[in-house]
Design a protein around this motif. Sequence first.
Motif, PDB file in Angstrom:
ATOM      1  N   LEU A 104      12.511   9.186   9.016  1.00 30.20           N
ATOM      2  CA  LEU A 104      13.497   9.810   9.894  1.00 30.20           C
ATOM      3  C   LEU A 104      14.062  11.081   9.280  1.00 30.20           C
ATOM      4  CD1 LEU A 104      15.424   6.627  11.059  1.00 30.20           C
ATOM      5  CD2 LEU A 104      13.691   7.907  12.323  1.00 30.20           C
ATOM      6  N   THR A 105      14.397  11.041   7.981  1.00 30.90           N
ATOM      7  CA  THR A 105      14.925  12.206   7.274  1.00 30.90           C
ATOM      8  C   THR A 105      14.253  12.302   5.927  1.00 30.90           C
ATOM      9  OG1 THR A 105      16.707  11.190   5.970  1.00 30.90           O
ATOM     10  CG2 THR A 105      17.166  11.604   8.299  1.00 30.90           C
ATOM     11  N   ALA A 106      14.608  13.366   5.167  1.00 21.86           N
ATOM     12  CA  ALA A 106      14.059  13.518   3.832  1.00 21.86           C
ATOM     13  C   ALA A 106      14.701  12.567   2.833  1.00 21.86           C
ATOM     14  CB  ALA A 106      14.255  14.963   3.353  1.00 21.86           C
ATOM     15  N   ALA A 107      15.771  11.876   3.235  1.00 28.23           N
ATOM     16  CA  ALA A 107      16.530  11.034   2.318  1.00 28.23           C
ATOM     17  C   ALA A 107      16.026   9.602   2.336  1.00 28.23           C
ATOM     18  CB  ALA A 107      18.009  11.046   2.692  1.00 28.23           C
ATOM     19  N   CYS A 108      15.954   9.015   1.156  1.00 33.08           N
ATOM     20  CA  CYS A 108      15.684   7.587   1.059  1.00 33.08           C
ATOM     21  C   CYS A 108      16.911   6.833   1.586  1.00 33.08           C
ATOM     22  CB  CYS A 108      15.416   7.211  -0.394  1.00 33.08           C
ATOM     23  SG  CYS A 108      14.869   5.509  -0.642  1.00 33.08           S
ATOM     24  N   PHE A 109      16.764   5.550   1.843  1.00 33.14           N
ATOM     25  CA  PHE A 109      17.842   4.681   2.310  1.00 33.14           C
ATOM     26  C   PHE A 109      18.194   4.885   3.780  1.00 33.14           C
ATOM     27  CE2 PHE A 109      18.361   4.648  -2.227  1.00 33.14           C
ATOM     28  CZ  PHE A 109      18.680   3.334  -2.520  1.00 33.14           C
ATOM     29  N   ASP A 110      17.498   5.800   4.503  1.00 32.59           N
ATOM     30  CA  ASP A 110      17.842   5.937   5.913  1.00 32.59           C
ATOM     31  C   ASP A 110      17.140   4.895   6.774  1.00 32.59           C
ATOM     32  OD1 ASP A 110      15.249   6.820   6.165  1.00 32.59           O
ATOM     33  OD2 ASP A 110      15.734   8.716   7.122  1.00 32.59           O
ATOM     34  N   ALA A 111      16.161   4.204   6.189  1.00 34.97           N
ATOM     35  CA  ALA A 111      15.491   3.126   6.897  1.00 34.97           C
ATOM     36  C   ALA A 111      14.923   2.158   5.871  1.00 34.97           C
ATOM     37  CB  ALA A 111      14.364   3.667   7.776  1.00 34.97           C
ATOM     38  N   PRO A 112      14.998   0.861   6.135  1.00 35.83           N
ATOM     39  CA  PRO A 112      14.498  -0.111   5.171  1.00 35.83           C
ATOM     40  C   PRO A 112      12.982  -0.154   5.142  1.00 35.83           C
ATOM     41  CG  PRO A 112      15.231  -1.225   7.151  1.00 35.83           C
ATOM     42  CD  PRO A 112      15.602   0.225   7.317  1.00 35.83           C
ATOM     43  N   SER A 113      12.447  -0.454   3.970  1.00 35.47           N
ATOM     44  CA  SER A 113      11.021  -0.650   3.796  1.00 35.47           C
ATOM     45  C   SER A 113      10.777  -2.119   3.499  1.00 35.47           C
ATOM     46  CB  SER A 113      10.514   0.205   2.634  1.00 35.47           C
ATOM     47  OG  SER A 113      10.867   1.553   2.839  1.00 35.47           O
ATOM     48  N   LYS A 114       9.531  -2.474   3.412  1.00 34.02           N
ATOM     49  CA  LYS A 114       9.226  -3.884   3.217  1.00 34.02           C
ATOM     50  C   LYS A 114       9.789  -4.380   1.894  1.00 34.02           C
ATOM     51  CE  LYS A 114       5.701  -7.303   3.984  1.00 34.02           C
ATOM     52  NZ  LYS A 114       4.356  -7.581   4.466  1.00 34.02           N
ATOM     53  N   TYR A 115      10.394  -5.556   1.939  1.00 32.44           N
ATOM     54  CA  TYR A 115      10.943  -6.231   0.768  1.00 32.44           C
ATOM     55  C   TYR A 115      12.021  -5.412   0.072  1.00 32.44           C
ATOM     56  CZ  TYR A 115       6.966  -9.163   1.747  1.00 32.44           C
ATOM     57  OH  TYR A 115       6.060  -9.965   2.385  1.00 32.44           O
ATOM     58  N   GLU A 116      12.824  -4.696   0.849  1.00 32.91           N
ATOM     59  CA  GLU A 116      14.026  -4.066   0.328  1.00 32.91           C
ATOM     60  C   GLU A 116      15.237  -4.749   0.949  1.00 32.91           C
ATOM     61  OE1 GLU A 116      12.511   0.232  -1.106  1.00 32.91           O
ATOM     62  OE2 GLU A 116      13.245   0.130   0.933  1.00 32.91           O
ATOM     63  N   LEU A 117      16.383  -4.591   0.295  1.00 29.98           N
ATOM     64  CA  LEU A 117      17.525  -5.440   0.601  1.00 29.98           C
ATOM     65  C   LEU A 117      18.472  -4.822   1.607  1.00 29.98           C
ATOM     66  CD1 LEU A 117      18.402  -6.701  -2.984  1.00 29.98           C
ATOM     67  CD2 LEU A 117      16.754  -7.603  -1.369  1.00 29.98           C
ATOM     68  N   LEU A 118      18.959  -5.664   2.513  1.00 32.29           N
ATOM     69  CA  LEU A 118      19.954  -5.263   3.486  1.00 32.29           C
ATOM     70  C   LEU A 118      21.210  -6.116   3.325  1.00 32.29           C
ATOM     71  CD1 LEU A 118      17.887  -4.992   6.807  1.00 32.29           C
ATOM     72  CD2 LEU A 118      18.372  -3.197   5.139  1.00 32.29           C
ATOM     73  N   VAL A 119      22.351  -5.454   3.336  1.00 30.45           N
ATOM     74  CA  VAL A 119      23.645  -6.125   3.402  1.00 30.45           C
ATOM     75  C   VAL A 119      24.361  -5.551   4.618  1.00 30.45           C
ATOM     76  CG1 VAL A 119      25.859  -6.533   2.268  1.00 30.45           C
ATOM     77  CG2 VAL A 119      23.758  -6.481   0.907  1.00 30.45           C
ATOM     78  N   ASP A 120      24.802  -6.424   5.515  1.00 31.65           N
ATOM     79  CA  ASP A 120      25.426  -5.973   6.776  1.00 31.65           C
ATOM     80  C   ASP A 120      24.496  -5.027   7.546  1.00 31.65           C
ATOM     81  OD1 ASP A 120      27.678  -7.410   5.974  1.00 31.65           O
ATOM     82  OD2 ASP A 120      28.631  -5.650   5.083  1.00 31.65           O
ATOM     83  N   GLY A 121      23.192  -5.266   7.434  1.00 35.32           N
ATOM     84  CA  GLY A 121      22.224  -4.446   8.148  1.00 35.32           C
ATOM     85  C   GLY A 121      21.955  -3.100   7.523  1.00 35.32           C
ATOM     86  N   ARG A 122      22.528  -2.822   6.342  1.00 34.77           N
ATOM     87  CA  ARG A 122      22.342  -1.527   5.699  1.00 34.77           C
ATOM     88  C   ARG A 122      21.605  -1.697   4.374  1.00 34.77           C
ATOM     89  NH1 ARG A 122      27.776   1.725   5.385  1.00 34.77           N
ATOM     90  NH2 ARG A 122      28.579  -0.220   4.486  1.00 34.77           N
ATOM     91  N   LYS A 123      20.755  -0.738   4.084  1.00 36.71           N
ATOM     92  CA  LYS A 123      19.915  -0.786   2.884  1.00 36.71           C
ATOM     93  C   LYS A 123      20.752  -0.530   1.642  1.00 36.71           C
ATOM     94  CE  LYS A 123      15.724   1.532   1.176  1.00 36.71           C
ATOM     95  NZ  LYS A 123      14.658   2.460   1.593  1.00 36.71           N
ATOM     96  N   ILE A 124      20.592  -1.401   0.640  1.00 39.04           N
ATOM     97  CA  ILE A 124      21.435  -1.328  -0.544  1.00 39.04           C
ATOM     98  C   ILE A 124      20.634  -1.032  -1.816  1.00 39.04           C
ATOM     99  CG2 ILE A 124      21.375  -3.761  -1.281  1.00 39.04           C
ATOM    100  CD1 ILE A 124      24.472  -3.557  -1.453  1.00 39.04           C
ATOM    101  N   ALA A 125      19.317  -1.171  -1.742  1.00 37.46           N
ATOM    102  CA  ALA A 125      18.457  -0.880  -2.896  1.00 37.46           C
ATOM    103  C   ALA A 125      17.112  -0.402  -2.384  1.00 37.46           C
ATOM    104  CB  ALA A 125      18.285  -2.112  -3.779  1.00 37.46           C
ATOM    105  N   GLY A 126      16.555   0.610  -3.029  1.00 33.41           N
ATOM    106  CA  GLY A 126      15.258   1.156  -2.638  1.00 33.41           C
ATOM    107  C   GLY A 126      14.271   1.075  -3.785  1.00 33.41           C
TER     108      GLY A 126
END
Length: 269
Positions: A133-155
Amino acid sequence: MAIDEAISIAHSEGAVAPTVRFYGWNPASLSIGYFQHAEKEVDFRALREHGLGFVRRSTGGRAVLHDQELTYSIVVSEGYPGMPANLAEACAELSRGLLIGVQRLGLDTTMTGQIDETEEQSGSERVSERKPLTAACFDAPSKYELLVDGRKIAGSAQMRGNGVIMQHGSILLELDDEKLFSVLRFGGPDIKQRMRKLFGRKAASINDCLRRREMPPVSVQRLEQVFRDSFAEGLNVEFMDGQLTEGELELAAKLSREKYGADNWNYLR
């Protein structure tokens, strides 16, 4: 980045054991993924104004601002007992410690199920990910990455070469999205503003999630201890403290000079 690669090479040669490493960045730095176009996606004038470092990773994924965070790396043989041959399954195996660590901090965590930021390398072959979506990481989850409250917390991102898996990633303690978006290029101010709002709904930090629950924030030292223990549990191993060998240090210095500190690598695209 040079140290991560040096450990990977040393392990492929049988010179060192499988390694888990935690580290930070000084100065705070922007790293971009192997496939990103530096000149198109990074505002280098703003980067200099903020006093930030810059490097291209050997792994895929998007831009990460390494500032108030804990970075981890895992280097292990593809043939390690119990290590899945499948790329996605191996990523899940190596990411189990992340899930355990966030849960130990008192946060309800889920793991995602689609892949886009891991990368497999076999010889010179690289497999790209879908368009972000953007040049920034963390704007969308990838496989086996963590979500808290639906938001990505680790990449995390992964690469393979010479029979070795190297996975590294960023565990956000705090998130300065204003600074991150100030050093990235967009088609115009309206697009930047819209993408930043989207990013705010998709990304989170450990302490932000703790504050939302009226829980005390944690320090990076506490974060490192928690994840040291959780990675040991997730990998079902006992860690031994270690230092980089003379060979690893020499190779890392060479890689730093000739690759990660060189314009022909960092401005590759």
